[in-house]
Scaffold this motif. Structure first.
Motif, short mmCIF file in Angstrom:
data_model
loop_
_atom_site.label_atom_id
_atom_site.label_comp_id
_atom_site.label_asym_id
_atom_site.label_seq_id
_atom_site.Cartn_x
_atom_site.Cartn_y
_atom_site.Cartn_z
N ALA A 53 32.88 25.09 43.67
CA ALA A 53 34.04 25.37 42.82
C ALA A 53 35.30 24.75 43.42
CB ALA A 53 34.22 26.88 42.64
N SER A 56 35.39 21.12 42.88
CA SER A 56 35.43 20.71 41.48
C SER A 56 36.73 20.02 41.10
CB SER A 56 35.19 21.91 40.55
OG SER A 56 36.31 22.78 40.58
N SER A 57 37.73 20.16 41.93
CA SER A 57 38.99 19.46 41.70
C SER A 57 39.60 19.11 43.05
CB SER A 57 39.96 20.32 40.89
OG SER A 57 40.45 21.38 41.69
N GLU A 65 40.99 31.79 40.70
CA GLU A 65 40.64 30.52 40.05
C GLU A 65 39.22 30.12 40.42
OE1 GLU A 65 44.52 27.80 39.59
OE2 GLU A 65 44.23 28.59 41.63
N ASP A 68 37.00 32.25 38.29
CA ASP A 68 36.97 31.71 36.93
C ASP A 68 36.07 30.48 36.84
OD1 ASP A 68 38.71 33.70 36.08
OD2 ASP A 68 40.48 32.40 36.14
N GLU A 69 36.13 29.62 37.85
CA GLU A 69 35.30 28.42 37.88
C GLU A 69 33.82 28.81 37.98
OE1 GLU A 69 34.43 24.47 37.58
OE2 GLU A 69 36.44 25.33 37.38
N LYS A 72 31.96 30.08 34.81
CA LYS A 72 31.53 29.10 33.81
C LYS A 72 30.03 28.85 33.85
CE LYS A 72 35.91 26.55 33.89
NZ LYS A 72 36.54 25.27 34.29
#
Length: 160
Positions: A53, A56-57, A65, A68-69, A72
């Protein structure tokens, strides 16, 4: 005389917007697996998922956050589960930003945070953090961890 020890940057400070992010993420997971194996530590599924996660960015994520990731692709994990995984990752790498540069956990780095795209780069910062720690010690303070963050605009955003 000031001696500067530079970490080896095997990747660009800021990845190009169109870089192969799947490869980037896979490299980060592979590196974590090697570190855990070398230290005889377990890279549990939840630790792997939390790191995934984070990878992921290329921007820092807060614990919620990360939750939340994760939500998914799996049932929403309990915050304590994610915090425990983050604690493990913090002990073995950097804080809540997944680091993909090849340096040891004690290396002193500065984070470059782009105010436009939110991307985060990393540069060596040993002389800066050593100076800050020395100034703190001169006051009687015992520093434990130095985090240097510099905000601005990355080269990719400056071109647009």
């Amino acid at each position: 005389m000031l001696h500067i020890a530079w970490m080896t940057l095997t990747k660009p400070t800021f990845p190009a917007p169109d870089h192969d992010h799947d490869r980037c993420t896979a490299d980060g997971i592979d590196h974590a697996e090697r570190v855990c194996e070398q230290r005889s530590q377990k890279f549990t599924p939840i630790r792997r998922q939390v790191l995934q996660a984070l990878l992921s960015s290329h921007r820092p994520l807060g614990a919620y956050e990360v939750i939340d990731e994760l939500a998914k692709s799996m049932p929403r994990p309990a915050p304590i589960t994610v915090y425990r995984a983050l604690d493990f990752l913090m002990e073995n790498r950097n804080a809540y930003l997944a680091c993909s540069h090849d340096h040891d956990a004690a290396a002193m780095v500065a984070f470059l945070i782009c105010e436009r795209c939110g991307s985060v780069g990393e540069i060596p910062a040993m002389p800066v953090t050593q100076g800050l720690n020395a100034a703190a010690r001169a006051t009687g303070f015992a520093p434990k961890l130095s985090v240097v963050e510099i905000t601005g605009t990355c080269a990719h955003c400056q071109k647009t």
